[in-house]
Design a protein around this motif. Structure first.
Motif, PDB file in Angstrom:
ATOM      1  N   PRO A  35     130.676 -48.826   6.549  1.00  0.00           N
ATOM      2  CA  PRO A  35     130.850 -49.336   7.920  1.00  0.00           C
ATOM      3  C   PRO A  35     131.875 -48.510   8.671  1.00  0.00           C
ATOM      4  CG  PRO A  35     132.050 -50.703   6.365  1.00  0.00           C
ATOM      5  CD  PRO A  35     131.276 -49.715   5.540  1.00  0.00           C
ATOM      6  N   ILE A  36     131.779 -48.519   9.993  1.00  0.00           N
ATOM      7  CA  ILE A  36     132.776 -47.831  10.810  1.00  0.00           C
ATOM      8  C   ILE A  36     133.920 -48.763  11.176  1.00  0.00           C
ATOM      9  CG2 ILE A  36     131.121 -46.192  11.740  1.00  0.00           C
ATOM     10  CD1 ILE A  36     131.004 -47.837  14.285  1.00  0.00           C
ATOM     11  N   ALA A  37     133.724 -50.080  10.997  1.00  0.00           N
ATOM     12  CA  ALA A  37     134.798 -51.037  11.257  1.00  0.00           C
ATOM     13  C   ALA A  37     134.495 -52.336  10.521  1.00  0.00           C
ATOM     14  CB  ALA A  37     134.948 -51.306  12.748  1.00  0.00           C
ATOM     15  N   GLU A  38     135.561 -52.992  10.050  1.00  0.00           N
ATOM     16  CA  GLU A  38     135.459 -54.306   9.449  1.00  0.00           C
ATOM     17  C   GLU A  38     136.151 -55.310  10.353  1.00  0.00           C
ATOM     18  OE1 GLU A  38     136.501 -54.670   5.395  1.00  0.00           O
ATOM     19  OE2 GLU A  38     135.432 -52.851   4.754  1.00  0.00           O
ATOM     20  N   LEU A  39     135.436 -56.369  10.694  1.00  0.00           N
ATOM     21  CA  LEU A  39     135.937 -57.379  11.610  1.00  0.00           C
ATOM     22  C   LEU A  39     136.398 -58.567  10.785  1.00  0.00           C
ATOM     23  CD1 LEU A  39     134.157 -55.420  13.228  1.00  0.00           C
ATOM     24  CD2 LEU A  39     133.363 -57.335  14.592  1.00  0.00           C
ATOM     25  N   ASP A  40     137.663 -58.553  10.384  1.00  0.00           N
ATOM     26  CA  ASP A  40     138.216 -59.572   9.498  1.00  0.00           C
ATOM     27  C   ASP A  40     138.796 -60.734  10.295  1.00  0.00           C
ATOM     28  OD1 ASP A  40     137.657 -58.300   7.032  1.00  0.00           O
ATOM     29  OD2 ASP A  40     139.339 -56.933   7.364  1.00  0.00           O
ATOM     30  N   GLY A  41     139.201 -61.766   9.549  1.00  0.00           N
ATOM     31  CA  GLY A  41     139.886 -62.894  10.165  1.00  0.00           C
ATOM     32  C   GLY A  41     139.035 -64.119  10.368  1.00  0.00           C
ATOM     33  N   HIS A  42     137.822 -64.136   9.830  1.00  0.00           N
ATOM     34  CA  HIS A  42     136.963 -65.305   9.961  1.00  0.00           C
ATOM     35  C   HIS A  42     137.227 -66.299   8.830  1.00  0.00           C
ATOM     36  CE1 HIS A  42     134.757 -62.107  12.119  1.00  0.00           C
ATOM     37  NE2 HIS A  42     134.342 -63.093  12.898  1.00  0.00           N
ATOM     38  N   CYS A  43     136.970 -67.566   9.110  1.00  0.00           N
ATOM     39  CA  CYS A  43     136.998 -68.606   8.083  1.00  0.00           C
ATOM     40  C   CYS A  43     135.560 -68.919   7.681  1.00  0.00           C
ATOM     41  CB  CYS A  43     137.677 -69.864   8.614  1.00  0.00           C
ATOM     42  SG  CYS A  43     139.410 -69.647   9.041  1.00  0.00           S
ATOM     43  N   LEU A  84     130.675 -53.466  11.297  1.00  0.00           N
ATOM     44  CA  LEU A  84     130.006 -52.673  12.314  1.00  0.00           C
ATOM     45  C   LEU A  84     129.578 -51.358  11.693  1.00  0.00           C
ATOM     46  CD1 LEU A  84     129.268 -52.416  15.358  1.00  0.00           C
ATOM     47  CD2 LEU A  84     131.527 -51.371  15.690  1.00  0.00           C
ATOM     48  N   TRP A  85     128.305 -50.964  11.926  1.00  0.00           N
ATOM     49  CA  TRP A  85     127.737 -49.794  11.284  1.00  0.00           C
ATOM     50  C   TRP A  85     127.146 -48.844  12.325  1.00  0.00           C
ATOM     51  CZ3 TRP A  85     127.735 -50.273   5.774  1.00  0.00           C
ATOM     52  CH2 TRP A  85     127.981 -51.559   5.299  1.00  0.00           C
ATOM     53  N   ASP A  86     127.256 -47.544  12.073  1.00  0.00           N
ATOM     54  CA  ASP A  86     126.612 -46.515  12.880  1.00  0.00           C
ATOM     55  C   ASP A  86     125.482 -45.926  12.039  1.00  0.00           C
ATOM     56  OD1 ASP A  86     125.819 -44.180  14.231  1.00  0.00           O
ATOM     57  OD2 ASP A  86     127.805 -43.903  15.100  1.00  0.00           O
ATOM     58  N   VAL A  87     124.248 -46.159  12.478  1.00  0.00           N
ATOM     59  CA  VAL A  87     123.085 -45.736  11.697  1.00  0.00           C
ATOM     60  C   VAL A  87     123.081 -44.232  11.465  1.00  0.00           C
ATOM     61  CG1 VAL A  87     120.566 -45.655  11.672  1.00  0.00           C
ATOM     62  CG2 VAL A  87     121.739 -47.696  12.507  1.00  0.00           C
ATOM     63  N   ARG A  88     123.558 -43.458  12.438  1.00  0.00           N
ATOM     64  CA  ARG A  88     123.530 -41.996  12.311  1.00  0.00           C
ATOM     65  C   ARG A  88     124.386 -41.513  11.151  1.00  0.00           C
ATOM     66  NH1 ARG A  88     125.386 -41.095  18.397  1.00  0.00           N
ATOM     67  NH2 ARG A  88     126.746 -42.758  17.624  1.00  0.00           N
ATOM     68  N   ARG A  89     125.475 -42.206  10.876  1.00  0.00           N
ATOM     69  CA  ARG A  89     126.370 -41.782   9.802  1.00  0.00           C
ATOM     70  C   ARG A  89     125.800 -42.060   8.420  1.00  0.00           C
ATOM     71  NH1 ARG A  89     132.619 -43.245  11.518  1.00  0.00           N
ATOM     72  NH2 ARG A  89     132.541 -42.444  13.650  1.00  0.00           N
ATOM     73  N   ASN A  90     124.835 -42.962   8.349  1.00  0.00           N
ATOM     74  CA  ASN A  90     124.318 -43.368   7.048  1.00  0.00           C
ATOM     75  C   ASN A  90     122.964 -42.751   6.704  1.00  0.00           C
ATOM     76  OD1 ASN A  90     126.560 -45.045   6.708  1.00  0.00           O
ATOM     77  ND2 ASN A  90     125.562 -46.737   7.792  1.00  0.00           N
ATOM     78  N   GLN A  91     122.486 -41.836   7.543  1.00  0.00           N
ATOM     79  CA  GLN A  91     121.162 -41.253   7.302  1.00  0.00           C
ATOM     80  C   GLN A  91     121.121 -40.414   6.035  1.00  0.00           C
ATOM     81  OE1 GLN A  91     119.989 -39.193  10.864  1.00  0.00           O
ATOM     82  NE2 GLN A  91     119.585 -41.059  12.009  1.00  0.00           N
ATOM     83  N   THR A 106     134.401 -49.984  18.963  1.00  0.00           N
ATOM     84  CA  THR A 106     135.524 -49.789  18.051  1.00  0.00           C
ATOM     85  C   THR A 106     135.716 -50.928  17.067  1.00  0.00           C
ATOM     86  OG1 THR A 106     137.109 -50.821  19.576  1.00  0.00           O
ATOM     87  CG2 THR A 106     136.702 -48.443  19.804  1.00  0.00           C
ATOM     88  N   GLY A 107     135.179 -52.107  17.363  1.00  0.00           N
ATOM     89  CA  GLY A 107     135.416 -53.256  16.514  1.00  0.00           C
ATOM     90  C   GLY A 107     136.776 -53.887  16.707  1.00  0.00           C
ATOM     91  N   VAL A 108     137.494 -53.534  17.782  1.00  0.00           N
ATOM     92  CA  VAL A 108     138.807 -54.107  18.072  1.00  0.00           C
ATOM     93  C   VAL A 108     138.627 -55.498  18.685  1.00  0.00           C
ATOM     94  CG1 VAL A 108     140.908 -53.880  19.449  1.00  0.00           C
ATOM     95  CG2 VAL A 108     139.881 -51.866  18.370  1.00  0.00           C
ATOM     96  N   GLN A 109     139.378 -56.492  18.169  1.00  0.00           N
ATOM     97  CA  GLN A 109     139.268 -57.846  18.690  1.00  0.00           C
ATOM     98  C   GLN A 109     139.944 -57.950  20.043  1.00  0.00           C
ATOM     99  OE1 GLN A 109     140.621 -60.902  16.024  1.00  0.00           O
ATOM    100  NE2 GLN A 109     140.016 -62.565  17.386  1.00  0.00           N
TER     101      GLN A 109
END
Length: 335
Positions: A221-229, A207-214, A259-262
């Protein structure tokens, strides 16, 4: 079926439009084919995400393996659509994989071909001018294989290769590299009004916030959504939630968008073992449909959370009822 488009095309009718490898585009209503458009010299790979133009002109765009962009009038007469084809736009040398209507001007159409060439077309000039002139008003290119794109106001977000890049459609100049997902992107979606974009790769999503990367040369990224196969190839993002899935994961996962919270994990296959996964997904508010298939069976599962219910089309054994998110009612809240 390679693409789906929904729109108000005839009065209050909500019409489904599909494109196919049989070179056709079909309009459907109440389970019946209303009309069939033909004109592409090959499979029809993409459809515009909404109708083009103003004043109720109802123009649909399609992109084909033949490298052409074609404009169709949904208000034309005749069941077979002989008069529906309004213009054929040439310029791409490879199949046209993706299309989107610009956010700031509904007559502008953006298309991307398989060789990562981006073209912007003034479709108003293409359909109204008596003299045929070039209506391509902008061009650009991106590195890597195109994955997806999103238009918002005068900005175009293109995901290709391992990065997501924003362009200003008025100048076709690169504005920012909004995300970098190594080694490559498998899926992409965005809510530009909230400055949030989402990328899917191998084993995780970000998950990315465009404003932070200008101001950053290396986006974070502002969050990593792990746990995928396996690869995250299926992605839905709206102002409330993110839904992810892929062909190697028997579950689709639901995350909070800010927040990227599952918040949930929903079984979409007959089994959660290896070799079974989610092959297609559609999300509309609190409703989600998933499909999964193996060599000898397939599952289509529909869930409607508007009434806190689980309604699988094919009942999965011992599957508990579940929600996208848990909200407290007035009776459950503390005084």
């Amino acid at each position: 079926m390679t693409s789906v488009f929904r729109g108000d095309t005839q009065g209050e009718k909500n019409v489904l439009v599909t494109s196919s490898c049989d070179h056709s585009i079909r309009l459907w209503w109440k389970g019946s084919s209303l009309r069939c458009f033909r004109g592409h010299n090959g499979p029809v790979l993409s459809l515009s995400n909404k109708l083009l133009g103003e004043d109720g002109r109802k123009v649909l765009a399609s992109g084909g393996e033949d490298g052409t962009v074609r404009l169709w009038s949904l208000g034309s007469s005749g069941k077979r659509g002989q008069l529906a084809l309004k213009a054929t736009l040439y310029g791409h040398e490879k199949p046209v994989n993706l299309m989107s209507v610009a956010g700031h001007k509904t007559s502008l159409l953006v298309s991307i071909s398989r060789d990562s060439k981006v073209s912007v077309w003034d479709t108003g000039a293409a359909t109204s001018s008596a003299v045929r002139t070039s209506c391509c008003v902008g061009m650009a290119s991106v590195p890597g294989t195109p994955v997806n794109m999103k238009c918002h106001e005068s900005l175009l977000y293109v995901a290709a290769g391992s990065s997501a890049t924003a362009f200003d459609l008025r100048t076709m100049q690169k504005v920012i590299t909004a995300a970098v997902h190594q080694p490559k992107l498998c899926s992409f979606d965005a809510i530009p009004s909230k400055y949030l974009i989402r990328t899917g790769g191998d084993g995780r999503a970000m998950l990315w916030d465009v404003r932070r990367n200008q101001e950053s040369l290396k986006p974070e990224p502002i969050a990593e959504l792990d746990g995928h196969c396996g690869q995250v190839t299926l992605l839905h993002m709206d102002p409330y939630k993110i839904v992810t899935g892929g062909p190697d994961n028997a579950y689709v996962n639901v995350w909070e968008v800010d927040t990227g919270v599952q918040t949930n994990s929903l079984l979409c296959s007959l089994t959660d073992g290896a070799g079974s996964g989610c092959d297609a997904m559609a999300v509309d508010g609190c409703r989600i449909t998933t499909t999964s298939y193996s060599e000898d069976s397939g599952v289509l599962c529909f869930r409607d959370y508007n009434h806190d219910a689980t309604n699988p089309v094919t009942k999965l054994e011992n599957e508990p009822s579940s929600k996208f998110w848990i909200s407290m009612s007035d009776d459950d809240s503390d005084d």
